[in-house]
Design an enzyme around this catalytic site. Structure first.
Site, PDB file in Angstrom:
ATOM      1  N   HIS A   1      50.600   7.432  51.994  1.00  0.00           N
ATOM      2  CA  HIS A   1      51.647   7.156  52.984  1.00  0.00           C
ATOM      3  C   HIS A   1      51.141   7.485  54.385  1.00  0.00           C
ATOM      4  O   HIS A   1      51.487   6.808  55.358  1.00  0.00           O
ATOM      5  CB  HIS A   1      52.893   8.002  52.705  1.00  0.00           C
ATOM      6  CG  HIS A   1      53.560   7.715  51.401  1.00  0.00           C
ATOM      7  ND1 HIS A   1      53.434   8.538  50.304  1.00  0.00           N
ATOM      8  CD2 HIS A   1      54.361   6.692  51.016  1.00  0.00           C
ATOM      9  CE1 HIS A   1      54.143   8.041  49.308  1.00  0.00           C
ATOM     10  NE2 HIS A   1      54.706   6.923  49.700  1.00  0.00           N
TER      11      HIS A   1
ATOM     12  N   VAL B   1      44.092   4.001  49.216  1.00  0.00           N
ATOM     13  CA  VAL B   1      43.291   5.201  49.499  1.00  0.00           C
ATOM     14  C   VAL B   1      42.874   5.779  48.152  1.00  0.00           C
ATOM     15  O   VAL B   1      43.708   5.930  47.251  1.00  0.00           O
ATOM     16  CB  VAL B   1      44.121   6.253  50.265  1.00  0.00           C
ATOM     17  CG1 VAL B   1      43.249   7.435  50.656  1.00  0.00           C
ATOM     18  CG2 VAL B   1      44.763   5.629  51.489  1.00  0.00           C
TER      19      VAL B   1
ATOM     20  N   MET C   1      59.971   6.206  49.900  1.00  0.00           N
ATOM     21  CA  MET C   1      60.982   6.946  49.144  1.00  0.00           C
ATOM     22  C   MET C   1      60.691   8.445  49.258  1.00  0.00           C
ATOM     23  O   MET C   1      61.185   9.243  48.456  1.00  0.00           O
ATOM     24  CB  MET C   1      60.982   6.506  47.684  1.00  0.00           C
ATOM     25  CG  MET C   1      61.376   5.030  47.552  1.00  0.00           C
ATOM     26  SD  MET C   1      62.167   4.645  45.996  1.00  0.00           S
ATOM     27  CE  MET C   1      60.887   5.087  44.852  1.00  0.00           C
TER      28      MET C   1
HETATM   29  O1  PAF Z   1      57.151   1.485  47.743  1.00  0.00           O
HETATM   30  C1  PAF Z   1      58.176   2.193  47.821  1.00  0.00           C
HETATM   31  O2  PAF Z   1      58.101   3.394  48.054  1.00  0.00           O
HETATM   32  C2  PAF Z   1      59.546   1.547  47.631  1.00  0.00           C
HETATM   33  O3  PAF Z   1      59.512   0.560  46.661  1.00  0.00           O
HETATM   34  C3  PAF Z   1      60.141   1.016  48.937  1.00  0.00           C
HETATM   35  C4  PAF Z   1      59.312  -0.128  49.514  1.00  0.00           C
HETATM   36  C5  PAF Z   1      60.255   2.137  49.957  1.00  0.00           C
HETATM   37  C6  PAF Z   1      61.549   0.468  48.681  1.00  0.00           C
HETATM   38  O4  PAF Z   1      62.406   1.467  48.218  1.00  0.00           O
END
Ligand code: PAF
Length: 305
Positions: free
Chosen positions: A47, A196, A40
Site C-alpha cells: 500500500h 512489491v 481496506m
Molecule cells: O483492494 C482492496 O483493498 C479493495 O478491494 C478495495 C479496492 C479497497 C475496495 O474495497
C-alpha cells in the site's frame, strides 16, 4: 502538514474542494490533480508503494480506509479483518497523503445493503470470482461510490486530473476496475502499480502474516513458477503452463487452485506457442494456491524480449 481524517461524505467533499482549490491557487494555473488510493486498511509496504505513486503524480492525494462488507462472502472473514486506522493514518501521513476518508458502514450504505449494484459480469465469475461469488460486484460497487465521492470536478472552469491507484497484485480487480471505467465512462485514469516482493520473491500481502515459517518457505514456489513462465517468454518458448503447474504440485503443503497464462484485459487463457508465432503482445501468468490455511494469489506480466 498533519494528515486529516474525515468520517463523512460531506466532510470528504468539502476537504477535497478546499485542498484542490488551495493547490490550484498556489500553482496559479487554476488547475490541480487529485490521486485516490482506495484501501481496506491494515496497510503494508505494498500500500505504501500505491500511496507513494499517488503522491509523486498528483497535487492532492486522498486515501480511503473502509472494510467493505459487500465484498466478503463469509461474515467471519469480515469480522476478523484487521482494523488499524491509527497505524494506517500514520503510514499515509509519512508518505505525504493529504486526507484519509474512513467512513462507517452506515455512512457508506445509509440505506443498508444497496439494492442496486455494479456487476462485474463474466469477468467477475472466473479465477478469484469462481471461489468468491459476488466479490467483484461488491468491489465495483464500493469503488464506483468512491470514484463519485472523491472526483474533484473542475476548478475555475478547468478540468482537474483525477487518477486512482490500484495494485497489480490484484490483477483481476485491476482489470475489472479498468473495464468498469471504460464501459461506464468514469472520468478517472486508473493507474496500475507493480507488485512489491520480499527479497525471497514472495509478493507482499496482508495475508503473509498468517504464514508459519515452513508455509512461508513453501509459498515461494508460486513466484518460482511465475518466473519460469517469464523465462519461457524471454526465451521465445511456448507459454504453456504445464511445467509451472507440475512445479507447484510437487511442493508439499501447497494446494494449487489455478495457474494460467491469460490475456491481461479479458483474463481469457492464452496458451501461446512463441516458436510458431512471435509473441509480441502481452500476457499475464496468474496463480492462486492454498498454503497451509492461507489462500495466496500472485501474478507476473510476461513480455517477449
Ligand atoms: O483492494 C482492496 O483493498 C479493495 O478491494 C478495495 C479496492 C479497497 C475496495 O474495497
Amino acid at each position: 502538514m498533519p494528515i486529516t481524517v474525515v468520517r463523512t461524505k460531506a466532510e470528504l467533499r468539502s476537504e477535497i474542494a478546499r485542498l484542490v482549490d488551495e493547490h490550484a491557487g498556489r500553482r496559479g494555473e487554476g488547475a490541480a490533480s487529485l490521486g485516490l488510493v482506495a484501501t481496506m486498511g491494515a496497510l503494508h509496504n505494498g500500500h505504501r508503494m500505491l500511496a507513494e505513486a499517488a503522491v509523486a503524480g498528483n497535487d492532492v492525494v486522498v486515501a480511503s480506509v473502509f472494510v467493505n462488507p459487500l465484498q466478503f462472502g463469509d461474515p467471519n472473514d469480515l469480522a476478523r479483518y484487521p482494523r488499524t486506522l491509527d497505524a494506517d493514518a500514520a503510514l499515509l501521513e509519512s508518505v505525504g497523503v493529504d486526507l484519509v476518508f474512513a467512513p462507517s458502514v452506515e455512512e457508506m450504505y445509509p440505506g443498508g445493503d444497496p439494492l442496486v449494484r455494479v456487476t462485474a459480469g463474466p469477468l467477475g465469475e472466473k479465477w478469484e470470482g469462481a471461489s468468491r461469488p459476488g466479490h467483484f460486484d461488491g468491489v465495483l460497487t464500493v469503488v464506483s461510490k468512491l470514484f463519485h465521492l472523491a472526483s474533484p470536478g473542475p476548478v475555475a472552469g478547468r478540468p482537474t486530473a483525477f487518477r486512482a491507484y490500484f495494485g497489480q497484485k490484484d490483477a483481476q480487480q485491476l482489470a475489472i476496475v479498468r473495464r468498469m471505467v471504460k464501459d461506464l465512462d468514469f472520468a478517472v485514469e486508473v493507474v496500475g502499480v507493480p507488485i512489491v516482493r520480499a527479497e525471497d520473491g514472495l509478493a507482499l500481502s496482508s495475508r503473509n502474516q498468517f504464514l508459519g515459517e515452513e508455509d512461508r518457505e513453501a509459498a515461494l514456489v508460486l513466484s518460482r513458477a511465475l518466473r519460469l513462465m517469464d523465462e519461457r517468454a524471454s526465451a521465445h518458448e511456448p507459454l504453456v503452463p504445464d511445467d509451472a503447474v507440475a512445479l507447484i504440485e510437487s511442493q508439499p503443503g501447497v494446494g494449487l487452485d489455478y495457474f494460467e497464462v491469460v490475456d491481461p484485459d479479458t483474463l481469457e487463457p492464452l496458451a501461446f506457442n512463441c516458436r510458431e508465432t512471435p509473441f509480441t503482445g502481452e500476457a499475464l501468468a496468474i496463480v492462486a494456491a492454498r498454503v497451509g490455511d492461507v489462500r495466496l494469489i500472485d501474478n507476473m506480466p510476461l513480455k517477449a524480449n
